[in-house]
Every structure is written in structure tokens, then in C-alpha cells.
Design a protein around this motif. Sequence first.
Motif, short mmCIF file in Angstrom:
data_model
loop_
_atom_site.label_atom_id
_atom_site.label_comp_id
_atom_site.label_asym_id
_atom_site.label_seq_id
_atom_site.Cartn_x
_atom_site.Cartn_y
_atom_site.Cartn_z
N UNK A 51 41.06 49.90 52.40
CA UNK A 51 40.48 49.18 51.26
C UNK A 51 41.21 47.84 51.05
N UNK A 56 42.29 42.47 48.81
CA UNK A 56 43.39 43.05 48.06
C UNK A 56 42.92 43.58 46.71
N UNK A 57 43.55 44.68 46.28
CA UNK A 57 43.26 45.19 44.95
C UNK A 57 44.28 44.67 43.94
N UNK A 59 44.71 42.40 41.55
CA UNK A 59 43.67 41.61 40.90
C UNK A 59 44.24 40.45 40.08
N UNK A 61 47.19 38.66 37.33
CA UNK A 61 47.72 38.91 36.00
C UNK A 61 48.71 40.07 36.02
N UNK A 65 45.34 47.58 41.42
CA UNK A 65 44.63 48.86 41.26
C UNK A 65 44.15 49.39 42.60
N UNK A 67 42.71 51.85 45.16
CA UNK A 67 41.88 53.02 44.88
C UNK A 67 41.31 53.62 46.15
N UNK A 92 45.64 38.20 44.19
CA UNK A 92 44.69 37.11 44.24
C UNK A 92 45.25 35.85 43.60
N UNK A 93 46.14 36.02 42.62
CA UNK A 93 46.73 34.82 42.01
C UNK A 93 48.12 34.52 42.60
N UNK A 103 43.91 54.81 41.64
CA UNK A 103 42.75 55.62 41.25
C UNK A 103 42.28 56.40 42.46
N UNK A 121 39.21 50.10 33.90
CA UNK A 121 39.23 48.82 34.61
C UNK A 121 38.90 47.66 33.67
N UNK A 122 37.93 47.91 32.80
CA UNK A 122 37.55 46.85 31.85
C UNK A 122 38.71 46.47 30.96
N UNK A 124 41.84 46.56 31.56
CA UNK A 124 42.92 45.85 32.25
C UNK A 124 42.76 44.34 32.18
N UNK A 125 41.58 43.90 31.86
CA UNK A 125 41.32 42.47 31.76
C UNK A 125 41.95 41.89 30.49
N UNK A 126 42.15 42.73 29.50
CA UNK A 126 42.63 42.22 28.21
C UNK A 126 44.15 42.04 28.18
N UNK B 18 36.43 49.84 40.41
CA UNK B 18 37.29 49.04 39.55
C UNK B 18 36.84 47.59 39.41
N UNK B 19 36.73 46.88 40.54
CA UNK B 19 36.50 45.44 40.47
C UNK B 19 35.20 45.08 39.76
N UNK B 21 33.76 46.38 37.33
CA UNK B 21 33.86 46.44 35.89
C UNK B 21 34.86 45.43 35.34
N UNK B 22 35.91 45.18 36.11
CA UNK B 22 36.87 44.16 35.68
C UNK B 22 36.19 42.80 35.68
N UNK B 25 33.88 42.59 32.71
CA UNK B 25 34.63 42.40 31.46
C UNK B 25 35.17 40.97 31.35
N UNK B 29 34.24 38.42 28.42
CA UNK B 29 35.35 37.89 27.62
C UNK B 29 35.33 36.35 27.59
N UNK B 90 37.06 37.88 38.36
CA UNK B 90 38.19 38.50 37.65
C UNK B 90 39.26 37.45 37.38
N UNK B 91 39.51 36.63 38.38
CA UNK B 91 40.58 35.64 38.30
C UNK B 91 40.35 34.58 37.26
#
Lengths: 149, 465
Positions: A51, A56-57, A59, A61, A65, A67, A92-93, A103, A121-122, A124-126, B18-19, B21-22, B25, B29, B90-91
Motif C-alpha cells: 500500500x 504514502x499513507x 498524510x 500534518x 495512517x 492500513x 506528503x508534506x 488500521x 479519518x475525518x 484526523x483532519x482537524x 482512510x484517504x 474521507x480525509x 473532510x 473544512x 488532504x494536503x
Amino acid sequence: MEVNEFINQDLIKMELQSKDKDSVIEEMIDIMVENGIVSDKEEVVQKAMEREAKGTTGVGRGVAIPHVKSNAVKKAAVAFGRSSEGIDYDSMDEKPSYLFFLITVPEESHNEHLKILAQLSRNLVHDDFRDSLLEAESAEDVMEILEAI
Amino acid sequence: MSDKKKIVAVTSCPTGIAHTYMASESLEEAAKKMNVDISVETQGSVGVENELSEQDIKEADAVIIAADTNVSHERFVGKYIEEVAVADAINDAEALINKALEGAEKGEVKEDVALEAQVEDEKAKRKQKRTGAYKHLMTGVSFMLPFVVAGGLAIAISFVFGIDAAEESGTLAAALMQIGGDAAFALMVPILAGYISFSIADRPGIAPGMIGGMMASQLEAGFLGGIIAGFLAGYVTQFLKEKISLPKNLEGLMPILVLPFLASLAVGLLMIYLIGPPVQAIMTGLESWLQGMTDANAALLGLILGAMMAFDMGGPVNKAAYTFGVGLLGSNIFAPMAAIMAAGMTPPLGLALATVLFKDRFTRQEIEAGKPAWVMGISFITEGAIPFAAADPIRVIPSIMTGSAVTGALSMLFGAGLRAPHGGIFVLPIPGVVTNLGLYALAIVAGTIVTALMLRITKPKLKNA
């Protein structure tokens, strides 16, 4: 269906030992193996690496993750690990990752399970969700934060 | 307010855990922060969630596709599409939204390209619709086929015991007739209608479809009435499904109570008041018309009777012809009955012959169905042709009508007579039943060959045959 069906304190490691990407994936999978969730470590490690090879997972920040969807997984579960030093996860950053969610789900998974994972997952964005995980002092704290999803 | 921008987006990733949904979101946002309206469809492991409506897409200023899988552009024709990897959403969702809106502002979709694509889209839709109706018909036919074969063969075997053997109750022949005629053939039209409706409206369509089909049988509207009932039931059910919205806690009642009940009621009433009277009128009208023709030119009468037999195979037109012929037996006039039985045998026989000679014009299922059609044809079980006719009525019905008309006319010309109202070839060897036996057989063979040749002309070659 609650978050604590996927994760409990035994699946939380507050201080990961690994220093690089490959070993942190293995270290996270070991948590699953110890708790009897993964029956074939080799298989799951290989799937996880496959995977990562696709993209890459890590993501960004400070979150990664990895999985795996595999028949070597007995039930849908999440393991959480934290590294205070940060690990180069090929993100990625291009910044180090501090928070790790592994997961694992069986090939045939219940939609309800997948929905909870999607919700995680949602979150984790916050920013504040991540910050509170970084500040958590114990596995208990982490559980509390996750249960509030 | 009206200058608030609107974006629609699709997110998707290979594992879909995962991705997807991230990214969703992140986009939501960022859009909130930027005061942009956004709807995000997620194509993940749970399936498609928050599916974009046509309205959403129409109103959108730009489209974002953030996916590492293949997301179809079809829906977004004429819109500016910003397509990126899921990770990019996501980024930095904010930058992505800005880029999409700027792109849309510049109007990077060329009008002519969009128009052309729209035309293509429209064509594709129409084609899909056509294959749609065909698909529904085929679904119904493929479920009906086993009933026709099982029933037809049971009836054919009952003839082996003697042509009237089934009339004596308690005998094996009577039992076979009960299995084939009273049970299997009675289910044929309801099954056809039920599964046409099922193909259109899914499970809730089955009950109204079968009920409508049963009514087509009871009204003696034949399989053509059944096809009408099936489509009627399917589209009514589909319409109700889309129009009726119940509060969430009552939604469970839709498929088991609301849809079957209302759709069956609607279809039932339509069948009785819209289909029933014309069917009755056709039948009585044709019967009295035929009565008036008793003295007409014999070959012409045979031609007409033959064509009528093949037209709806058990429907009102067929019944009118058959009743006419049986009625004349009472007056010791035997020639029309001979023409009618011969014309009722050629549709399945001609189709069976065509499936052997012109294999590239039939589906595999039809070629298989051709074998029992031989048996049904020689037994005067015209229903053996129904599966073929139902699947492709516009081509098959004229073909078998032509063949039957030829047979009917020849039978009359040859002066053949028949004293039994049924039985197929099983009655032919019985002394005294048929007059001019040799020429009568020739008429049947000729009609069979004409039917097969007509099918060769009308039916196109199938692709990938």
C-alpha cells in the motif's frame, strides 16, 4: 457501534521505539499480533508495504495512517502509536510524523465498521483533534479522546 | 448571496478506508473557511456516499475530482474539472478549491467541445434506454422459458396416451395435462409480466407485475397483454418509489406494504378498465366477422385464420380464430379446423427450424429453447413460440404470421379437413380424422419453411455470435 470496538488501551503505544518508516510499520503490526488481531504477520507487513508503494499513507500534518485489508486480519481494529521525536515517514508534506494509526480490516468487512473508520479519518483532519492526541498523557487519555468522536 | 461559489467534488482512494474521507473532510473544512458551498461525494469501501445529485452538479461552478482511482467524468460534461491525486486534497484543500474556481473563471471548457460531448451523452442515453426496454423483456422471457418448456412437454406427453386420454379424470394423461395446462401454462404470463416489472423496479415490482400478468391471463389478453402489464407495473412501481417519501422510521413499509399495494391497485384497475374492454371487443368483433366469411374464398379464409393463430398465440385474436374453427365442427364443416391447427403448429416448428439453420441470429438460450419447440410444434402447442415472440415481437410475430398464413391457405386449397380440435400430429394417423393427409402434411412443412426463411430475413445477425 462504538470506537472502543476497534481500539482499547492494549492497542495504544504511547512511545514508539522505531526511528524509520519500515520499522515503525512493523512495530505497529506487532501490537496487532500481540493482541491476536493479526494471524499472519508476514502477510500483513507485506500488504502494508504494498500500500505504501502505491502512495504514502503519511498524510502530512504529522499523521500517518498505514492500513491493510487482508484475510490475515481477524477483526477490524485500530492501533495507535506516538513518537515524540517524530519519524521520517516519507510524508506528503515531507515533515516528520508523530501520530500513527494502523488500521486493519478483514477482506469482508461490515459497512458499519468501515463507517466508524471513515469517521476517524475525518477527524484526523482537524487541528484540535490532533493536538489533543499529541498532548495526551496516557493511553486512558487517548481512549477518552477517541471515544468522543 | 447569489455570488457564493459552489463546488462539487468526488474523493476516492484504492483501499477506500482512510484517504477518501480525509480528503472529503479537508475539502469541506476549507470550503467552510472560504465561504464556498461544497458537496463532496465519497467513493470508498462503504460504497458511494453523499451521492451528487443532478441539481448539485448543475449548480456547481467547478468540479474537483481528488482520486487515485478512476472516477468517471461523464456526469460533469460542460463543467470545469480540476482533477488531482487524493493526497492533494488532504494536503492543501484551500489551494485546490482556489485553483478550481480560477480555472472555471477562465472558462477553460470550450463551448463546442462541451456541446459535442453533450450530444454524445444524449445519444448514449437514448441507446441505453433502448437496450433498457430490451433488457427488461429478456429478463421476463428468460424466467418464463422454463415454464413454457416444462408445461409444453407435459402436455405433449399426455397426447401420447391417446388424443382424448386427458379428458378422463384420474388417468396419468389427465395428471400431465393438469401439470402442463392448468399449472405451468397458467403461470407463464404472470411470470413474464412479473419479471419484466422486476427488471424495471427491482423486487417491489414483482408483485404488481405478476398480479397484472395474472389479470392479463384472466382477461384473455394473452402474452401481449402480459408484456403490457409487466411494463405498466414496472414503471408505475418505479414512479411511486421515486415520488413517495415517507418519514425515516416508516421507510421500511415502502417495499413490503406501500409499493406493492398501491402499484398492484393501479395496474389492476388499468388492466380491467383500459385493457379488458378492447380485448373483449376484439374477440367478439373478430368472431362475428369470421362468421360472415364462412362463404368467402376458401384460400383467403385460410390465410386470415392462419395469420390470426400466430398473431398473439393464446391472446384474443388467436382465441377468436380457434373458437370459430371449433364452432364449425358442430356444423360438420371440417376444413377451417384443419387450417387452424396446421397454422398453430408452424410457429414453434418454424422457429425451431430457424434456430438450427440460422444459429447466428439467435442467442444461446434461444437455440437451446429451439429443441423443445420441435416437440411443442408437432403437438399443436403454439405457446412454444411465445418466448421467441416475447423477446423480439416486432420481428418474430410478422414472420410466424406469414408462415401460418401460408399454411392456412394451402390447407384450405388442398381441401384438407380435420374432425378433432387439437392433438397435433398425434391425431394424423387415426383413421378418418384427417382428409387429404399427404397434402395436409405438405402444408405444414411449407409453412414451417416459410416461417424460418422469414426469420432469416427479419432478424439481424447477433454480434459475438
